[in-house]
Design an enzyme around this catalytic site. Sequence first.
Site, mmCIF file in Angstrom:
data_model
loop_
_atom_site.group_PDB
_atom_site.id
_atom_site.type_symbol
_atom_site.label_atom_id
_atom_site.label_comp_id
_atom_site.label_asym_id
_atom_site.label_seq_id
_atom_site.Cartn_x
_atom_site.Cartn_y
_atom_site.Cartn_z
ATOM 1 N NE ARG A 511 -2.298 -0.611 3.632
ATOM 2 C CZ ARG A 511 -3.225 -0.130 4.489
ATOM 3 N NH1 ARG A 511 -4.191 0.701 4.505
ATOM 4 N NH2 ARG A 511 -2.459 0.125 5.877
ATOM 5 C CB SER A 575 6.634 -6.696 7.079
ATOM 6 O OG SER A 575 5.678 -5.499 7.197
ATOM 7 C CG ASP A 629 4.576 -6.313 9.546
ATOM 8 O OD1 ASP A 629 5.828 -6.822 10.253
ATOM 9 O OD2 ASP A 629 4.090 -7.331 9.026
#
Length: 889
Positions: A511, A575, A629
Amino acid sequence: MCHRGCARVSIPPGDFPGFVPTFQIDKYLYDMRLSEETLQEVSQRFGKEMEKGLGADTNPTASVKMLPTFVRSTPDGTEDGDFLALDLGGTNFRVLRVKVSDNGLQKVEMENQIYAIPEELMRGSGVQLFDHIAECLANFLDKLNIKDKKLPLGFTFSFPCHQTKLDESILVTWTKGFKCSSVEGKDVVSMLRKSIKKRGVRGTGTNACYMEEMRHIDLVEGDEGRMCINMEWGAFGDDGVLKDIRTEFDHEIDMGSLNPGKQLFEKMISGMYMGELVRLILVKMAKEGLLFGGRLTPDLLTTGHFETRYISAIEKEKEGLQKAHEILTKLGLEPSHEDCVATLRICQIVSTRSANLCGATLAAVLRRIKDNKGVERLRSTVGVDGSVYKKHPHFARRLHKTVRKLLPDCEIRFVRSEDGSGKGAAMVTAVAYRLAAQHKARQKILEALKLSHEQLLEVKQRMRIEMEKGLGKETHAEAAVKMLPTYVCSTPDGTEKGDFLALDLGGTNFRVLLVRVRNGMRRGVEMHNKIYSIPVEIMQGTGEELFDHIVHCISDFLEYMGMKGVSLPLGFTFSFPCQQTSLDEGILLKWTKGFKATGCEGEDVVNLLKEAIHRREEFDLDVVAVVNDTVGTMMTCGYEDPYCEVGLIVGTGSNACYMEEMRNVELVEGEEGRMCINMEWGAFGDNGCLDDIRTEFDLAVDELSLNPGKQRFEKMISGMYLGEIVRNILIDFTKRGLLFRGRISERLKTRGIFETKFLSQIESDCLALLQVRSILQHLGLESTCDDSIIVKEVCAVVARRAAQLCGAGMAAVVDKIRENRGLDFLKVTVGVDGTLYKLHPHFSTVMHETVKQLSPKCEVTFLQSEDGSGKGAALITAVACRIREAGQR
């Protein structure tokens, strides 16, 4: 007495050859000629009675008792063994030896002996009856020279019984002429056992049964699968629902029976009473001078002297009239040709009514099965036994015709049971033995995945040891759990403000976000984001291609937001395991989650991003922070809850972070305050410390993964791998013949075909087994109801273990925080994100319970992150900008 829906039907001459006094017979039997509308009405009434019998509240007053049999499965052809069976349901009973062999031919061999039950025993004491049965069984075993063999025994006991398990049967009421004392209300299996033990041995009515969905059977716990329901439909009408179609002859038969007012439907349709119905009609017509010249004989006036087998003989196509003459003569009558024709017609009307009523109730059963399955057109097979069905020349055809008329949208096949219910008892026993053996074998395999409280405590303690290793300067290099410093030393204090960009990269999608942080009275976070995919060829291509793709997506997003050329602070949620030396530098240690882009491991991902931005030459961005994350999730939840000091991700992968005391972080200078530690706990066990709880299925999944031997804990608990663990178990079960009838489909052999989302769907409480089967069919797996239950159990065991292991790891984290601060009791919040945690129906509950059990001195609240780790990256950036600006001032 007429009833609504009756029809005066003209009788085709082909059915009744010769002269027939139609008006006289119609006068008496008009009420026995049931129209299609009446039969449809009877069928609907029976459907309502079935509902009553299945309901916990309505069963006590229901006439159709719908008794659970605890038979949950039908033969699948793999049954094997030597079995005995007793078949008791009338004046004779059978003892059988049934050999079932599974050699690919599904062969069944039988030996049997028929024994009589004298009338005095039928109406004597229960002990005498069962002693007689045991004596006959002993005689049978002696004849076959198998008295010393201990063989499983099935007992066909064809009377209404209430069952609480497969081998317990409480007699509700005697029928079919039996009246043995001290049996009703008792367990007939127990009585039989006592009589058999005494002997030193080891080891004609109507009814129907069908397989009902467990979710509809209120009388039995559980809603998974199906169970055979013994309807005891002979009692249909005992509550008066058939009074409008019962005739004076039905009333007369009932009043003269051993059980007046009971089994009223059986008395209208079964072989025990059909002959008597014909006799009563003949007597009445003779008394009124319509038959036999008004003459009556003692035999015609004697109950039971016109047997049901006479009806079958009289209705035979060619010799029927001759048989009628012989039978009537035998009863002492001198019948004319017209008397014989009239008797033939009476027999046909009585037997036709029986077949039609039987068909109407059977149609209700089949309609229910159709509705249960939710299909437009039912294809089903009905197994049928009984002397009337088998021996009467037209009964079966009439029954089939009625069912097909009432259920035009169903294809029903009728199969005669050639060997009777005794073989059935043996097959039920064989199925029960097969199911028990298969269940035991499956449980033995699944046992390795079921962790005890002691094992979970051990996992917690081992995690704690690995955490200490990761934090220590001297032990860090060899530590599996790397405990990476993030340089995030502060959580939001509410004064942050501004516009920030964030990237969130951690899987096949990523995103780009614009995050507007406001303080003061309008305090809050406003977000805009767009999701982009990363093709597999880029995930596993070069690092340059990967980061060029990311920057291309940023450019697209800025244009989409109308912000082309604007320079904003950027937070990068990355992440994957990174070694950080500052907030804006992250050295990639190793790819996980299917990424394999070359030229990235050992490099600073912030530099790789900046270089890609410069190559594009369209915009410039200030990369303030690179975060995991898990850290982003903690910061997002920390914005809402000041107690949030732990972050947890349980999605495609799994990881955790928490605020550690700086004095314990030996890799970073300074002892004041706290720093967020990215644990990278997915690698827990890479040093072999979890080998004692890893199963053959974990080893198989690990071996065929992109990174064998690495991320072992993650491979036991995260969404990327749980479906694959389940698939491996299903293959193992199938190879052993414990699932899918031993047939492995090509689809099941395909790696990754059983996605973790299917676990969440299959374990959903609101999902019926029909839908589970639909999911399996989508995967190319043709499953039975039993298969669906087994698949659901495997999913539950695998997901439960994952949740418990996750909870054990989290217990180690919160206990460490409590001990760091020297507290007797800690109150802490864990921010959680990830599809497995959010979407699986039971994962979060099991995990929470595990943490509570393993860390009783901690009150842990779990706060779900609704906005994901991207918002967290922006908040970390906002905090960093706030601190930077304060330092500049």
